[in-house]
Design a protein around this motif. Structure first.
Motif, PDB file in Angstrom:
ATOM      1  N   VAL B 396      61.466  29.286  82.978  1.00  0.00           N
ATOM      2  CA  VAL B 396      60.545  28.687  83.949  1.00  0.00           C
ATOM      3  C   VAL B 396      60.039  29.765  84.921  1.00  0.00           C
ATOM      4  O   VAL B 396      58.847  29.846  85.225  1.00  0.00           O
ATOM      5  N   PHE B 397      60.955  30.615  85.389  1.00  0.00           N
ATOM      6  CA  PHE B 397      60.578  31.690  86.318  1.00  0.00           C
ATOM      7  C   PHE B 397      59.537  32.617  85.675  1.00  0.00           C
ATOM      8  O   PHE B 397      58.552  32.990  86.299  1.00  0.00           O
ATOM      9  N   VAL B 398      59.806  33.011  84.439  1.00  0.00           N
ATOM     10  CA  VAL B 398      58.884  33.929  83.752  1.00  0.00           C
ATOM     11  C   VAL B 398      57.522  33.265  83.587  1.00  0.00           C
ATOM     12  O   VAL B 398      56.475  33.859  83.840  1.00  0.00           O
ATOM     13  N   ARG B 399      57.531  32.009  83.159  1.00  0.00           N
ATOM     14  CA  ARG B 399      56.284  31.275  82.913  1.00  0.00           C
ATOM     15  C   ARG B 399      55.426  31.163  84.183  1.00  0.00           C
ATOM     16  O   ARG B 399      54.213  31.303  84.141  1.00  0.00           O
ATOM     17  N   PHE B 400      56.092  30.944  85.318  1.00  0.00           N
ATOM     18  CA  PHE B 400      55.344  30.752  86.561  1.00  0.00           C
ATOM     19  C   PHE B 400      55.212  32.040  87.384  1.00  0.00           C
ATOM     20  O   PHE B 400      54.753  32.006  88.525  1.00  0.00           O
ATOM     21  N   GLY B 401      55.632  33.142  86.827  1.00  0.00           N
ATOM     22  CA  GLY B 401      55.469  34.432  87.515  1.00  0.00           C
ATOM     23  C   GLY B 401      56.337  34.581  88.747  1.00  0.00           C
ATOM     24  O   GLY B 401      55.967  35.271  89.698  1.00  0.00           O
ATOM     25  N   ILE B 402      57.525  33.932  88.738  1.00  0.00           N
ATOM     26  CA  ILE B 402      58.438  34.051  89.890  1.00  0.00           C
ATOM     27  C   ILE B 402      59.421  35.186  89.591  1.00  0.00           C
ATOM     28  O   ILE B 402      59.985  35.257  88.497  1.00  0.00           O
TER      29      ILE B 402
END
Lengths: 147, 463
Positions: B396-402
C-alpha cells in the motif's frame, strides 16, 4: 495524489485516532500510558489535514491504468498461497511445495522444478534446522494429524 | 557476512549460532572470533539491500532508499562499491573512536544518562520528515503511523497493556524484523514476481563500477567521517537504539546537502552515509560494554555472555586488568571491517550474478529466506503472520508513494523516546533539559536544522 491514496490516509488516521479515544474511554488507559499514542494520532491528523487541503487546492489526480506497470494481482495471489501453505503444512513441507508449484507454473520443466524444491528443502533443513537449530513449525494440518 | 546476506538474520543470530564454538578457545581468541562475526554482518547486508531491495538486517533499510534507485539507473556496482568502501571506513573509524576513548571510557559513558538517551532518540525522530524522497508531509504521516504501532503492547514503565486486543503477541509489541522484512522485502518480491525488476537490473554490475564506488567514497571524506562519527556517538549511548544510526546519518547528509531533493532518486551520498554509520556504531557500542558491562544492544548482550563464558567480567576492573585484550579487540574490529569490505568487493561480481538468475528460481528461494528470517526472530508463527500483514502495508505504501523509511525509523525510536522520557522525568524532573550533555544535544539538533536553512538563504543572496 490519487483518490485512493487520500482515502487510505483519511481512513488510517481516523482508525488510529478512534483507537486512541477508545483507549482513553473504553480501555481506561491512564493518561501517562496513552499520551504517546495520542501524540502519534495527532501527528497523523495534522499531516492528513495538510495533505487533504493541499490536494483540495490542486485537484486530486484521477487514477489511470499504467500500461507499462505489470499487474501485481497474480504475484499477490502467490504470496497469499504461500501464507496458506506455510500455516497449514509448515515450513518443511509447505515451502518446497510452494517452490515446486511456483517454478512449474512459471515455465520451468518438472525435473527442474523438483530440483528447486529439493534445494529449498536443503536450505530449510541444513541452514535453519541443523545450523541455526530452529524448532520448525509443522503447520496446523500436519500437527493435527500428528496429534 | 553470510548472515548479513540472508534477509532477517542479524548479527544477533550470528552470535547465537557461533557462541558454542568459543567454549574451548582462549579468551581473546573467542572474543575476537565473535566480535569479527558480529561487526561485519552489516557489510554483507548492504549487498542484499542494494541488489534485491531486501534489508539483510533492519539497519540496512536506510541503504535501500538510494541504493535501489541507483541499481535501477544501472549504477548497482557503484552503489555496492560505495557501500563496501563506506562500511570499511566506518568500521575503522568506530575502532579509532574506541581506542581513543579507552583511557577515559568510564567518564565518557557516565556523561550519558537516560535523559541523553531520550534526547538522542527524539533527535532521531525529528528526521522522519527528511527521510526519503517526495513529500515531507507524507514522511511525517508514515512516521506517525510507525510511532503509533511501536506503542502497541505493554507501556514500558507502568506495564499497562495497550491496544493488544487480547493477543499475547501484541502484548510484547510487534517485533522489528517482521516489520522491516514485510515493509521492504514483500513489495520488492512482488515486483520481482511481476517481472519488472529483473529486466531493469540485468547486466548492471561490473568490477569497474565497484572501484568507481570506492573512489566516490574517497571523494567525499567528510561525509564518510561525519556519518561514522554519528554512528559511533549513537552506539556509545546504551539504549539509544544503534539501529537508528544509519537513518540519522542519512537524514543529516540529506539536510546538509546543497540539493536535498536529489536524495531518494539514487545518489551515492545516500548510500555512503548510512553504511559508514552502520559499521561505526559497533565500535561505539563496545564502549559501555567494556567500561561498565552494560550492553548497548541485544548483540552486545550476547557478547557480554561470551565474556562471562570465557571467564572475563567486563566492567571497570576489566579495563585495569585486561587492557591488552581491550586494545586487541579494537585492532580486531578495525582489521575485520577492512578485510570484510575487501573480501566483499572481490566476491561482489560473483554474488551479483544473482541478478541474472530467472525470477522463477530466485523468488521461491528468497521467499523461503524471508519467511524463515521472520520466524527465526523468536520461533513464533505469529511473526510470520506479522510479516505478511506488514507486507500488505508495504505494498500500500509503495502504491501510494508513501516513504517506508520514516515509518521504520519511528517504529524503532518510539519505545526509546517513551521509556527514557518517563525515566528522565522520574529521576530529574523537567530540569533534565538543563544538563550539559542535554544542552549539547539540543544545540546539535538546532544546528542541524538551522544550518541548511541559513546556507540556502546565503546562496539565494549570492545568486
Amino acid at each position: 495524489m490519487t483518490r485512493s491514496a487520500l482515502a487510505f490516509l483519511i481512513l488510517s488516521t481516523l482508525g488510529v485516532n478512534a483507537l486512541v479515544i477508545g483507549g482513553f474511554t473504553i480501555g481506561r488507559y491512564p493518561t501517562n500510558s496513552n499520551i504517546f499514542p495520542a501524540i502519534a494520532g495527532i501527528l497523523m491528523l495534522i499531516t492528513t489535514l495538510v495533505l487533504v487541503v493541499q490536494n483540495w487546492r490542486s485537484p486530486v489526480v484521477k487514477e489511470k491504468a499504467q500500461d507499462d506497470a505489470p499487474s501485481q494481482s497474480e504475484p499477490m495471489v502467490w504470496v497469499g498461497l504461500l501464507a496458506i501453505v506455510v500455516f497449514t503444512l509448515g515450513f518443511r513441507l509447505g515451502l518446497p511445495i510452494f517452490a515446486l508449484a511456483y517454478s512449474y507454473r512459471n515455465g520451468n520443466t518438472l525435473p527442474r522444478s523438483i530440483g528447486l524444491a529439493l534445494g529449498v528443502c536443503l536450505i530449510v533443513e541444513v541452514v535453519f534446522r541443523q545450523i541455526l537449530n530452529l524448532p520448525l513449525d509443522w503447520g496446523w494440518l500436519i500437527e493435527t494429524y500428528l496429534k | 557476512m553470510v548472515f548479513g546476506l540472508l534477509p532477517g538474520l542479524s548479527g544477533l543470530a550470528a552470535l547465537a549460532v557461533l557462541i558454542p564454538f568459543v567454549y574451548k578457545m582462549e579468551p581473546f581468541q573467542g572474543l575476537a572470533f565473535l566480535l569479527t562475526c558480529h561487526a561485519v554482518v552489516y557489510t554483507g547486508g548492504s549487498l542484499t539491500a542494494i541488489l534485491l531491495g531486501i534489508p539483510g538486517s533492519p539497519p540496512n533499510a536506510a541503504t535501500i532508499v538510494d541504493g535501489v534507485p541507483m541499481r535501477r539507473k544501472g549504477l548497482g556496482g557503484v552503489a555496492v562499491g560505495a557501500a563496501l568502501g563506506a562500511s570499511g571506513l566506518g568500521g575503522i573509524f568506530g575502532a579509532l573512536v574506541l581506542i581513543s576513548l579507552l583511557p577515559i571510557l568510564q567518564s565518557v559513558v557516565m556523561l550519558f544518562g537516560p535523559a541523553d538517551a531520550f534526547l538522542l532518540s527524539l533527535l532521531g525522530l525529528t528526521f522522519i520528515a527528511v527521510m526519503g524522497s517526495g513529500s515531507a508531509w507524507l514522511g511525517l504521516f508514515a512516521g506517525g503511523l510507525g510511532l503509533f504501532m511501536s506503542f502497541i503492547g505493554d507501556e514500558p514503565i507502568s506495564g499497562v497493556p495497550r491496544y493488544w486486543f487480547g493477543s499475547e503477541y501484541l502484548l510484547d509489541g510487534i517485533r522489528i524484523i517482521p516489520v522491516a522484512l514485510g515493509l521492504f522485502a514483500i513489495p520488492e518480491l512482488l515486483s520481482l514476481m511481476a517481472g519488472r525488476e529483473l529486466s531493469q537490473t540485468k547486466g548492471d554490475f561490473s568490477g569497474h563500477q565497484a572501484l568507481q564506488g570506492l573512489r566516490e567514497v574517497l571523494k567525499r571524506p567528510w561525509l564518510a567521517i561525519r556519518s561514522s562519527a554519528i554512528g559511533a556517538a549513537v552506539g556509545i549511548v546504551p539504549g539509544a537504539g544503534g539501529e537508528t544510526a544509519p537513518f540519522v546519518a542519512y537524514a543529516l547528509a540529506k539536510q546538509w546537502d546543497r540539493d536535498p531533493s536529489r536524495y531518494g532518486t539514487g545518489v551515492v551520498e545516500g548510500v555512503i552515509a548510512p553504511e559508514a554509520s552502520n559499521n561505526a556504531k559497533e565500535g561505539g557500542a563496545l564502549v559501555p560494554t567494556l567500561a561498565f558491562g552494560i550492553p548497548g544492544s541485544s548483540g552486545m548482550a550476547l557478547l557480554l555472555g561470551a565474556f562471562l563464558i570465557l571467564g572475563l567480567q567486563p566492567g571497570p576492573d576489566f579495563l585495569r586488568e585486561h587492557m591488552d585484550i581491550s586494545v586487541g579487540l579494537v585492532i580486531v574490529l578495525a582489521v575485520a571491517n577492512l578485510l570484510a569490505a575487501a573480501l566483499m568487493i572481490l566476491l561482489a561480481p560473483m554474488l551479483t550474478r544473482v541478478l541474472s538468475v530467472p525470477q522463477s528460481y530466485l523468488v521461491p528461494i528468497l521467499l523461503t529466506l524471508v519467511v524463515l528470517g521472520a520466524y527465526s526472530t523468536a520461533n513464533d508463527m505469529r511473526d510470520v503472520l506479522a510479516l505478511f500483514i506488514m507486507g500488505v502495508m508495504g505494498v500500500v505504501f509503495v502504491r501510494f508513494g508513501i516513504n517506508r523509511a520514516p515509518f521504520l525509523l519511528a517504529f524503532v525510536l518510539g519505545p526509546s523516546v517513551e521509556r527514557y522520557l518517563q525515566v528522565s522525568l522520574n529521576i530529574y524532573g523537567g530540569e533534565f533539559l538543563l544538563r550539559p550533555t542535554a544542552i549539547v544535544i539540543i544545540g546539535i539538533a538546532v544546528l542541524a536544522f538551522a544550518a541548511p536553512l541559513v546556507r540556502q538563504r546565503l546562496q539565494r543572496r549570492k545568486a
